[in-house]
Design an enzyme around this catalytic site. Sequence first.
Site, mmCIF file in Angstrom:
data_model
loop_
_atom_site.group_PDB
_atom_site.id
_atom_site.type_symbol
_atom_site.label_atom_id
_atom_site.label_comp_id
_atom_site.label_asym_id
_atom_site.label_seq_id
_atom_site.Cartn_x
_atom_site.Cartn_y
_atom_site.Cartn_z
ATOM 1 C CD1 TRP A 56 -2.181 -2.005 0.155
ATOM 2 C CD2 TRP A 56 -2.951 -1.410 2.165
ATOM 3 N NE1 TRP A 56 -3.212 -2.861 0.463
ATOM 4 C CE2 TRP A 56 -3.711 -2.517 1.708
ATOM 5 C CE3 TRP A 56 -3.263 -0.868 3.416
ATOM 6 C CZ2 TRP A 56 -4.752 -3.081 2.455
ATOM 7 C CZ3 TRP A 56 -4.304 -1.432 4.154
ATOM 8 C CH2 TRP A 56 -5.039 -2.518 3.676
ATOM 9 C CE LYS A 57 3.937 1.351 -4.780
ATOM 10 N NZ LYS A 57 4.730 1.736 -5.921
ATOM 11 C CG HIS A 60 9.490 -1.146 -2.981
ATOM 12 N ND1 HIS A 60 9.487 0.023 -3.693
ATOM 13 C CD2 HIS A 60 8.419 -1.864 -3.406
ATOM 14 C CE1 HIS A 60 8.438 0.006 -4.515
ATOM 15 N NE2 HIS A 60 7.779 -1.124 -4.359
ATOM 16 N N GLY A 95 4.524 1.632 -11.146
ATOM 17 C CA GLY A 95 3.682 2.824 -11.093
ATOM 18 C C GLY A 95 3.622 3.579 -12.416
ATOM 19 C CB SER A 122 2.152 -1.552 -14.242
ATOM 20 O OG SER A 122 2.743 -0.287 -13.951
ATOM 21 N N GLY A 161 1.252 -2.675 -6.346
ATOM 22 C CA GLY A 161 1.148 -1.380 -5.694
ATOM 23 C C GLY A 161 -0.226 -0.777 -5.932
ATOM 24 N N GLY A 162 -0.318 0.064 -6.970
ATOM 25 C CA GLY A 162 -1.533 0.828 -7.246
ATOM 26 C C GLY A 162 -2.815 0.011 -7.210
HETATM 27 C C1 PEP Z 1 5.126 -1.950 -6.085
HETATM 28 O O1 PEP Z 1 4.781 -1.105 -5.265
HETATM 29 O O2 PEP Z 1 5.909 -2.828 -5.723
HETATM 30 C C2 PEP Z 1 4.571 -1.890 -7.428
HETATM 31 C C3 PEP Z 1 4.866 -2.831 -8.272
HETATM 32 O O3 PEP Z 1 3.739 -0.834 -7.751
HETATM 33 P P1 PEP Z 1 2.714 -0.750 -9.024
HETATM 34 O O4 PEP Z 1 1.925 -2.049 -9.001
HETATM 35 O O5 PEP Z 1 1.862 0.428 -8.723
HETATM 36 O O6 PEP Z 1 3.530 -0.631 -10.247
#
Ligand code: PEP
Length: 258
Positions: A16-17, A101, A179, A219, A240-241
């Site tokens: 969730w960052k 990360h 991202g 992504s 992530g997102g």
């Molecule tokens: C991540 O936070 O490890 C990531 C892969 O982000 P996203 O899915 O948003 O690219």
Amino acid sequence: MMGFYMQRRPLMAGNWKMHTTRGEARTLASAVAAACAKESDRDVLLAPPFTALSAVSQAIAGSAIILSGQNVCWQEQGAFTGEISPGMLKDAGARAAIVGHSERRQIFGESDALINQRVAGALRSDLLVILCVGETLDEREAGKAFNVLENQVRIGLTGVTAENMTRLVLAYEPVWAIGTGRTATKEQAQETHAFIRGLLSQLYEKNVADQLRILYGGSVKPTNVDELMAQPDIDGVLVGGAALDAASFGRIINFEQE
Ligand code: PEP
């Protein structure tokens, strides 16, 4: 503690960052728990911000979801302003930690050597570790991706025994795909995962490499998860997102076998 892998059970992880208040985290975690309640053939992990760990721990009580920190210090206590120790993570209900990360590497300048200390400390404290590696766009375009990854893996795992590898998962996250909405193609991801597994079989015995889970991150969305998970060396995803939306992450958890 039992090993983290079990015949490379798929591991679907949400990072969730720096998002969610405690209230938002509770709501999202409860929705994720509802989406994965009946799944028993895959593992689900959530990494909320440190401030929301306790709230999420309560929200997912009774589910099999693994709670994780987004980072961890190698020391149990002391003068380490801004850091969180393995014991503090466990006290808040977590039993895993993401380490290395790309945002820690790129924005906060964490080196491979520092990341190795984090890995070692977390393993010493019986946490499960997700070690992230990944090359930048410049490095890939210069044909250096595998060299960079080899260094990150070798240094990140320095001193980690084969036994401790049962509590470790690698995540391949190309920096250019995080991202950005730009995912590695399934072929690129599979090729890179196979390279990493091959490297692991040089560093450890083949069975360690064969049993290690390697996640793809960058992504990942409901629209690409099925084809990614169909690749033989992709054992899960780090999201992530799309993990911030319960419906999207629910679809990712419940990926369909192609
Ligand atoms: C991540 O936070 O490890 C990531 C892969 O982000 P996203 O899915 O948003 O690219």
